[in-house]
Design a protein around this motif. Sequence first.
Motif, short mmCIF file in Angstrom:
data_model
loop_
_atom_site.label_atom_id
_atom_site.label_comp_id
_atom_site.label_asym_id
_atom_site.label_seq_id
_atom_site.Cartn_x
_atom_site.Cartn_y
_atom_site.Cartn_z
N SER A 166 8.09 -5.04 -9.65
CA SER A 166 9.13 -4.06 -9.16
C SER A 166 10.37 -4.00 -9.72
O SER A 166 11.04 -2.86 -9.87
CB SER A 166 9.11 -3.95 -7.61
N MET A 167 10.87 -5.29 -10.27
CA MET A 167 12.36 -5.19 -10.85
C MET A 167 12.23 -4.59 -12.19
O MET A 167 13.18 -4.02 -12.62
CB MET A 167 12.75 -6.68 -10.80
N LEU A 168 11.18 -4.92 -12.93
CA LEU A 168 10.95 -4.31 -14.18
C LEU A 168 10.67 -2.80 -13.93
O LEU A 168 11.22 -2.05 -14.85
CB LEU A 168 9.70 -5.01 -14.74
N SER A 169 10.11 -2.31 -12.92
CA SER A 169 10.03 -1.00 -13.05
C SER A 169 11.36 -0.21 -12.54
O SER A 169 11.68 0.83 -13.18
CB SER A 169 9.02 -0.60 -11.76
N LEU A 205 0.66 -1.32 -0.13
CA LEU A 205 -0.02 -0.16 -0.05
C LEU A 205 0.72 1.27 0.00
O LEU A 205 0.59 2.17 -0.65
CB LEU A 205 -1.00 -0.10 1.28
N LEU A 206 1.85 1.32 0.80
CA LEU A 206 2.70 2.30 0.90
C LEU A 206 3.49 2.72 -0.56
O LEU A 206 3.51 3.70 -1.05
CB LEU A 206 3.98 2.08 1.82
N TYR A 207 3.80 1.49 -1.34
CA TYR A 207 4.50 1.61 -2.37
C TYR A 207 3.47 2.10 -3.64
O TYR A 207 3.64 2.91 -4.34
CB TYR A 207 4.86 0.41 -2.95
N ALA A 222 12.70 -2.88 -4.21
CA ALA A 222 12.70 -4.05 -5.15
C ALA A 222 13.32 -5.20 -4.69
O ALA A 222 12.92 -6.21 -4.92
CB ALA A 222 13.25 -3.28 -6.62
N PHE A 223 14.64 -4.98 -4.26
CA PHE A 223 15.37 -5.93 -3.76
C PHE A 223 15.00 -6.51 -2.72
O PHE A 223 15.01 -7.92 -2.33
CB PHE A 223 16.69 -5.49 -3.41
N TYR A 224 14.03 -5.70 -1.76
CA TYR A 224 13.60 -6.40 -0.55
C TYR A 224 12.35 -7.54 -0.83
O TYR A 224 12.43 -8.77 -0.33
CB TYR A 224 13.18 -5.51 0.54
N MET A 280 12.66 -11.43 -0.38
CA MET A 280 11.32 -11.86 0.49
C MET A 280 10.60 -13.00 -0.29
O MET A 280 10.01 -13.87 0.30
CB MET A 280 10.40 -10.81 1.30
N ALA A 281 10.21 -12.74 -1.51
CA ALA A 281 9.42 -13.47 -2.27
C ALA A 281 9.88 -14.99 -2.61
O ALA A 281 9.47 -15.94 -2.27
CB ALA A 281 9.11 -13.05 -3.73
N VAL A 282 11.48 -15.10 -2.72
CA VAL A 282 12.09 -16.28 -2.86
C VAL A 282 12.23 -16.77 -1.55
O VAL A 282 11.91 -18.11 -1.42
CB VAL A 282 13.65 -15.84 -3.21
N VAL A 283 12.31 -16.10 -0.26
CA VAL A 283 12.58 -16.95 0.91
C VAL A 283 11.19 -17.36 1.17
O VAL A 283 11.28 -18.80 1.77
CB VAL A 283 12.99 -15.59 2.07
#
Length: 296
Positions: A235-238, A102-104, A199-201, A205-208
Amino acid sequence: MKILKKVVNKCLFPGPAVVIISVPVAAILLLYAFLAAGEESPVSYIAYVVSAYSLTIVCVNVVPLIRRVRRWFQSQPIVRRFLGDTSLKIKASLLCSMGINLLYSGVNAFSGIYYRSVWFGTLAVYYICLSVMRVTLVRYSYRSGFGQNQAAEWRRYRLCGIVLTLMNMSLAGVVILVISQNRGFHYGGYLIYIMAMYAFYVTIMAVVNLVKYRKYRSPVISASRAVNLAAALVSMLSLETAMLTQFDTGSNMPYFRQIMVGTTGGAVCFIVVVMGIYMSVHAAKQLKIENRNLKG
């Protein structure tokens, strides 16, 4: 020899209070040495010795200190309950990711209005939709838990798959627009570095979470992992699109930006749409099995 060992041990492990106090004392002495006393002053030599000693005892004591803090936290009833309750940890993870989403979304919505950017506006809507899906999953998890009603969970899993597939169409349209117009977008000031951290976070977290919760056979948990992965990919594309614009020196080969955005955007859209279709089809099959079992 024993006395020497005791002295060394006492110097290296003087106690938490001395370790903590040594840091501001060393900082104050160094500031005074650099700003007032000068390099040749006796105070400067004292400051160097104190700061070296402070750095040494901090490095030596940091691991035991972390262990003590960790043991203290683990001794607290609330923390102990949280660590031992997998369902509670998953709910907390869902809430946390929803809040960050929501913040993003808010940052992208503001950027879309401020820069009059279709890309930012689309990202804001995309992440709002992801947040709505997370709200649905969080609400269900607090009402019914995980693994209690497989049919209800599969229905939510299917809904997430359908929504991801439909949302992907708008994302693909904006990627095509960016490529055809050869126009990027940029974040003002240091905002790009904050977006990079996000984006990295979310990717990490998605992989973890993908690895961590794979053993739990709950469609709701699987749906949340799929939503996390979609958010990470977009987010990585962005981030890539923004960095290609912001750090473009003009020395790149012709159509470099279009090729990069097209390749990454195509890959992201393909992965998300395949994931969405798979979720929809797989959930439909599982619901048929559940209905068959109920009738049988």
